[in-house]
Structures are given as structure tokens and as C-alpha cells.
Enzyme design. Structure first.
Site, PDB file in Angstrom:
ATOM      1  N   ASP A   1      15.095   2.474  10.128  1.00 52.81           N
ATOM      2  CA  ASP A   1      14.197   1.723  11.006  1.00 52.81           C
ATOM      3  C   ASP A   1      13.475   2.758  11.862  1.00 52.81           C
ATOM      4  O   ASP A   1      14.107   3.421  12.692  1.00 52.81           O
ATOM      5  CB  ASP A   1      15.003   0.742  11.872  1.00 52.81           C
ATOM      6  CG  ASP A   1      14.092  -0.185  12.673  1.00 52.81           C
ATOM      7  OD1 ASP A   1      12.982   0.254  13.069  1.00 52.81           O
ATOM      8  OD2 ASP A   1      14.482  -1.343  12.904  1.00 52.81           O
TER       9      ASP A   1
ATOM     10  N   LEU B   1       0.827  -1.213   0.000  1.00 49.80           N
ATOM     11  CA  LEU B   1       0.000   0.000   0.000  1.00 49.80           C
ATOM     12  C   LEU B   1       0.858   1.259   0.000  1.00 49.80           C
ATOM     13  O   LEU B   1       0.492   2.263  -0.610  1.00 49.80           O
ATOM     14  CB  LEU B   1      -0.938   0.003   1.213  1.00 49.80           C
ATOM     15  CG  LEU B   1      -1.856  -1.215   1.386  1.00 49.80           C
ATOM     16  CD1 LEU B   1      -2.906  -0.947   2.453  1.00 49.80           C
ATOM     17  CD2 LEU B   1      -2.513  -1.586   0.078  1.00 49.80           C
TER      18      LEU B   1
ATOM     19  N   TYR C   1      -9.645  -2.050  13.067  1.00 51.95           N
ATOM     20  CA  TYR C   1      -9.721  -2.643  14.408  1.00 51.95           C
ATOM     21  C   TYR C   1      -9.233  -1.683  15.492  1.00 51.95           C
ATOM     22  O   TYR C   1      -9.256  -2.016  16.672  1.00 51.95           O
ATOM     23  CB  TYR C   1      -9.103  -4.038  14.484  1.00 51.95           C
ATOM     24  CG  TYR C   1      -7.727  -4.272  13.919  1.00 51.95           C
ATOM     25  CD1 TYR C   1      -6.698  -3.373  14.042  1.00 51.95           C
ATOM     26  CD2 TYR C   1      -7.454  -5.506  13.288  1.00 51.95           C
ATOM     27  CE1 TYR C   1      -5.438  -3.640  13.544  1.00 51.95           C
ATOM     28  CE2 TYR C   1      -6.194  -5.786  12.785  1.00 51.95           C
ATOM     29  CZ  TYR C   1      -5.188  -4.844  12.913  1.00 51.95           C
ATOM     30  OH  TYR C   1      -3.938  -5.117  12.419  1.00 51.95           O
TER      31      TYR C   1
ATOM     32  N   ARG D   1      13.560  -0.382   5.951  1.00 53.26           N
ATOM     33  CA  ARG D   1      14.775  -1.079   6.366  1.00 53.26           C
ATOM     34  C   ARG D   1      15.456  -1.857   5.248  1.00 53.26           C
ATOM     35  O   ARG D   1      16.680  -1.926   5.194  1.00 53.26           O
ATOM     36  CB  ARG D   1      14.443  -2.069   7.505  1.00 53.26           C
ATOM     37  CG  ARG D   1      13.858  -1.444   8.737  1.00 53.26           C
ATOM     38  CD  ARG D   1      13.154  -2.501   9.582  1.00 53.26           C
ATOM     39  NE  ARG D   1      12.097  -3.157   8.825  1.00 53.26           N
ATOM     40  CZ  ARG D   1      11.409  -4.196   9.234  1.00 53.26           C
ATOM     41  NH1 ARG D   1      11.686  -4.744  10.402  1.00 53.26           N
ATOM     42  NH2 ARG D   1      10.460  -4.721   8.473  1.00 53.26           N
TER      43      ARG D   1
ATOM     44  N   PRO E   1      -7.277   1.647   5.463  1.00 50.65           N
ATOM     45  CA  PRO E   1      -7.609   0.751   4.358  1.00 50.65           C
ATOM     46  C   PRO E   1      -8.485  -0.398   4.857  1.00 50.65           C
ATOM     47  O   PRO E   1      -8.298  -0.883   5.972  1.00 50.65           O
ATOM     48  CB  PRO E   1      -6.260   0.183   3.914  1.00 50.65           C
ATOM     49  CG  PRO E   1      -5.214   0.794   4.791  1.00 50.65           C
ATOM     50  CD  PRO E   1      -5.899   1.437   5.949  1.00 50.65           C
TER      51      PRO E   1
ATOM     52  N   PRO F   1      -5.750  -6.765  -0.736  1.00 46.48           N
ATOM     53  CA  PRO F   1      -4.725  -7.804  -0.889  1.00 46.48           C
ATOM     54  C   PRO F   1      -3.660  -7.368  -1.905  1.00 46.48           C
ATOM     55  O   PRO F   1      -3.971  -6.661  -2.861  1.00 46.48           O
ATOM     56  CB  PRO F   1      -5.516  -8.998  -1.448  1.00 46.48           C
ATOM     57  CG  PRO F   1      -6.950  -8.686  -1.205  1.00 46.48           C
ATOM     58  CD  PRO F   1      -7.062  -7.199  -1.207  1.00 46.48           C
TER      59      PRO F   1
ATOM     60  N   LYS G   1      -2.745   0.504  16.556  1.00 50.38           N
ATOM     61  CA  LYS G   1      -3.499   1.325  15.589  1.00 50.38           C
ATOM     62  C   LYS G   1      -4.508   2.218  16.311  1.00 50.38           C
ATOM     63  O   LYS G   1      -4.807   3.320  15.839  1.00 50.38           O
ATOM     64  CB  LYS G   1      -4.205   0.439  14.564  1.00 50.38           C
ATOM     65  CG  LYS G   1      -3.257  -0.278  13.601  1.00 50.38           C
ATOM     66  CD  LYS G   1      -2.555   0.683  12.650  1.00 50.38           C
ATOM     67  CE  LYS G   1      -1.879  -0.067  11.495  1.00 50.38           C
ATOM     68  NZ  LYS G   1      -1.091   0.798  10.614  1.00 50.38           N
TER      69      LYS G   1
ATOM     70  N   SER H   1       4.575 -13.327  22.957  1.00 50.52           N
ATOM     71  CA  SER H   1       5.660 -13.023  23.905  1.00 50.52           C
ATOM     72  C   SER H   1       5.697 -11.516  24.151  1.00 50.52           C
ATOM     73  O   SER H   1       5.250 -10.722  23.310  1.00 50.52           O
ATOM     74  CB  SER H   1       7.008 -13.485  23.330  1.00 50.52           C
ATOM     75  OG  SER H   1       7.427 -12.615  22.297  1.00 50.52           O
TER      76      SER H   1
ATOM     77  N   PHE I   1       1.460  -9.525  12.799  1.00 56.23           N
ATOM     78  CA  PHE I   1       1.354 -10.966  12.512  1.00 56.23           C
ATOM     79  C   PHE I   1       0.265 -11.513  13.414  1.00 56.23           C
ATOM     80  O   PHE I   1       0.082 -11.040  14.542  1.00 56.23           O
ATOM     81  CB  PHE I   1       2.691 -11.698  12.734  1.00 56.23           C
ATOM     82  CG  PHE I   1       3.416 -11.286  13.979  1.00 56.23           C
ATOM     83  CD1 PHE I   1       3.035 -11.785  15.227  1.00 56.23           C
ATOM     84  CD2 PHE I   1       4.469 -10.398  13.920  1.00 56.23           C
ATOM     85  CE1 PHE I   1       3.703 -11.402  16.387  1.00 56.23           C
ATOM     86  CE2 PHE I   1       5.143 -10.005  15.082  1.00 56.23           C
ATOM     87  CZ  PHE I   1       4.750 -10.502  16.316  1.00 56.23           C
TER      88      PHE I   1
END
Ligand code: HXC
Ligand code: NAP
Length: 293
Positions: free
Chosen positions: A81, A36, A163, A56, A204, A208, A178, A121, A113
Site C-alpha cells: 500500500d 493502464l 485536470y 494491494r 493519459p 477506457p 494530480k 467527507s 471517485f
């Protein structure tokens, strides 16, 4: 009965704003080498902007450069970064040296992810929040400090996710980050409005693309026909997000600030009259029972 859904947009290459809207302007896009971010950078490039792409990976930076060079847009790539404020400052130095102070900042870089919260963790949480929320703040702050000192206006667009309002089962870290990004839009728009700096959000829906990380692609692959799962009966086209970003940062949107625009065909408001049975996140992800050890 076959329904049409929302119409397709004009073809790729069309622009909603007059040609040359961003002539002479410098636009810095974090994560602008892929997905995007690249699509947004391309739409600014079509309208005359000079682009700075910051992220990066050299591969990603090369991809951004290639896409923009095809349009004959001037482009600078900077390795950065966004978790490191010194690297962010160095990226702005590089942008200034090549083109001058960026007029527009697109805070697009983010991390995500899918993972059930009980499996996450502390470092996984920290990493996503550090990139998505802290990195967005460091970049915004860097732009604002330079513009306030120079007495020049600017526009910031933060890329969010819906979300931020609803929560995101399986994405506790990214959803919380977010939500922070959306909240920051509202605070910074008020603080920096007097200096001529607009701050908006752009969310957005499902867009995909081939650069999506393996984790996200795998998560999405659980839904076989993504079009029929959207009220629009189709997913977003990348240029639709680019057009929205260029509008928000354009002279035609100068009185819009502190707003977050959702481009998702109303998918996030979708509700059933009676919800389907709840499936726990770890079951949705095909994980076995939680193991404390
Ligand atoms: C559980 C994971 C994990 C996974 C990483 N971690 N991947 N935990 N499930 N799939 C954990 C690691 O084990 C580690 O914790 C911690 O996260 C940091 O991982 P590193 O690999 O050391 O981090 P780093 O190299 O900095 O990479 C950051 C990253 C990576 C977020 C992990 O995926 C990345 O660079 N992503 C950038 C691109 C991206 O995420 N794009 C998605 C944006 S899409 P431990 O405890 O082991 O040290 C988006 C879409 C929203 O936001 C809506 C989609 C529909
Ligand atoms: P993507 O292709 O994975 O892009 C993420 C970009 O962020 C990459 O170019 C990456 O570049 C950069 N990045 C990650 N960590 C960074 C760091 N620490 N410093 C600098 N750059 C970093 O994902 P995408 O789908 O295009 O997502 C773009 C934005 O849209 C994100 O904010 C995402 O949350 C949002 N979004 C996307 C969707 C969708 O359907 N695709 C839906 C909702 C929201 P490097 O690896 O080179 O650093």
C-alpha cells in the site's frame, strides 16, 4: 460529412524502440496489475525489462503476473500500500532481492471517485490525496535515496491527469492531488538531475478499459459515444500510453526531464466558441439537492 480523426496506431505487439532497449533493466510499476499500469508494464516487458508490480490486491497482482508471463517477461509481484512508507521500503527491498535496484519507477497507482465537493467527507479527501500524491512521493523518495547512495542513474515517470491544469469538477480531491504530482515532477527533476535521476510526467487522456472502477465506469457511461467527443474522433489505445512511457524512460530521452507529456489527442485543449449552459456537478451526477444534515 464524415471526418477521419487521428489515425489508428500500429497494432498491438509493435514496439517504437529497438528490441532489447530495456534488457537487464528493472522496472517497478505501482498499480501495474490493472488497466493502464498493466499496459505500461507490458510494453516494458516486450522490450526486455524485468518487471516488479506493486499494489494491494492479490487478484490484481496475479493479473499483472499473468499478462507479463505471457510475454515471457520476468516478473515479481509485491503486496504494497503506497500510503505506508514502510511498505514502500519493503517493496523496494523485495525488488532488489529478486532483480536488483529498479532502474525505472512508474508511479501509476492512484485513487479516484466522482463526488461533488460539498458531499465529500474529510476522509474521502484524505484517502485520495494520500494515495495519489503522498504515495507518489514516498515511492519517488525511496527510489532516489537508494540511487543517490549507490551512485546510479534512474528514471521516474509519474502518471498524471489533465485536470492538474484545468481543475476537475466532480474530482476536487484527485485533481488537486494530480496538480501536486505534476508540480513535484518539476521540483524533483531539478533536485535529482545532478544525481542522474530523470523525473517526468505522463498524462493519459481518455483510455477506457475493463478494470476501471464501477464509479468511474458509471461516470463515463453518461457519455454515449466517447469517440465523437474527442478531437481525435477516437479514445486512446492502451499501447499508445505504454509506448510513451517506454520512450520517456529510455536512453533516447535522457535529456528530457521535468516535462509532463500529454497523450490525449488534444482533448484537454478543447473549447467551444460559445460554451454550452453550465450544469452543476450534482445535477450531472443525478443527485438531489444538497442536504446539510
Ligand atoms: C464518496 C467515497 C466513495 C465514493 C469511497 N469514499 N468511495 N465517498 N463517493 N464513491 C469515501 C469513503 O466513504 C471513506 O470516507 C473514504 O472515501 C475512504 O474509503 P475506503 O473505502 O475506506 O478507502 P480504501 O479502502 O482505502 O479505498 C480507496 C478508494 C478505492 C479510493 C476509496 O476506490 C480504491 O481503492 N481505489 C483504487 C482504484 C482507483 O481509484 N482507480 C481510479 C484511478 S482512475 P468516510 O468518511 O466514509 O470514512 C483515475 C482516472 C482519472 O484517476 C480520469 C478519469 C476519466
Ligand atoms: P485502475 O485500473 O483503477 O488502476 C489503479 C491501480 O492503482 C490499481 O492497480 C490499484 O491496485 C492501484 N492502487 C490503488 N491504490 C493503491 C495503493 N494505496 N497502494 C498501491 N496500489 C494502489 O486505474 P487506471 O485507469 O489504470 O489508472 C492508472 C493511472 O492512470 C492513474 O494514475 C490514473 O489517475 C491515471 N489516469 C487514467 C485515465 C484513464 O482514462 N484510465 C485517465 C487519466 C489518468 P490495487 O487495488 O491492487 O492496490
Amino acid at each position: 460529412m464524415s471526418l477521419p480523426g487521428l489515425p489508428e496506431p500500429p497494432p498491438s505487439g509493435a514496439t517504437a524502440l529497438p528490441p532489447g532497449t530495456f534488457d537487464g533493466q528493472v522496472v517497478l510499476v505501482t498499480g501495474g496489475g490493472t488497466g493502464l499500469g498493466r499496459a505500461i508494464a507490458v510494453e516494458f516487458g516486450r522490450l526486455g525489462a524485468r518487471l516488479v508490480v506493486a499494489s494491494r490486491s492479490d487478484d490484481h497482482l496475479d493479473q499483472g503476473r499473468a499478462a507479463l508471463s505471457e510475454l515471457t517477461a520476468e516478473v515479481e509481484t509485491v503486496s504494497c500500500d503506497i500510503r505506508d512508507p514502510d511498505q514502500v521500503a519493503a517493496a523496494f527491498d523485495a525488488a532488489e532481492q529478486r532483480f536488483g535496484l529498479p532502474d525505472v519507477l512508474i508511479n501509476n497507482a492512484a485513487a479516484n471517485f466522482p463526488v461533488p465537493a460539498e458531499d465529500m467527507s474529510p476522509n474521502a479527501w484524505r484517502t485520495v490525496v494520500d494515495i495519489t500524491l503522498n504515495g507518489t512521493f514516498y515511492c519517488s523518495r525511496e527510489l532516489a535515496r537508494r540511487h543517490i547512495a549507490a551512485g546510479l542513474p534512474a528514471s521516474i515517470v509519474n502518471i498524471g491527469a489533465s485536470y492538474a491544469w484545468t481543475g476537475g469538477p466532480g474530482f476536487a480531491h484527485s485533481a488537486a492531488a494530480k496538480a501536486g504530482v505534476k508540480n513535484m515532477v518539476e521540483t524533483l527533476a531539478v533536485e535529482w538531475g545532478p544525481y542522474g535521476i530523470q523525473v517526468n510526467g505522463l498524462v493519459p487522456g481518455l483510455f477506457p478499459h475493463e478494470d476501471m472502477t464501477a464509479d468511474i465506469q458509471q461516470n463515463l457511461s453518461r457519455t454515449s459515444d466517447k469517440d465523437t467527443c474527442q478531437p481525435a474522433l477516437r479514445v486512446g489505445r492502451l499501447r499508445e500510453l505504454g509506448w510513451a512511457a517506454t520512450f520517456l524512460a529510455s536512453p533516447y530521452a535522457r535529456f528530457i526531464s521535468g516535462h509532463t507529456l500529454v497523450v490525449d489527442g488534444a482533448n484537454w485543449q478543447r473549447r467551444l466558441l460559445t460554451n454550452s449552459p453550465v450544469v452543476p456537478v450534482r445535477e450531472q451526477m443525478g443527485r438531489g439537492p444538497f442536504d446539510l444534515g
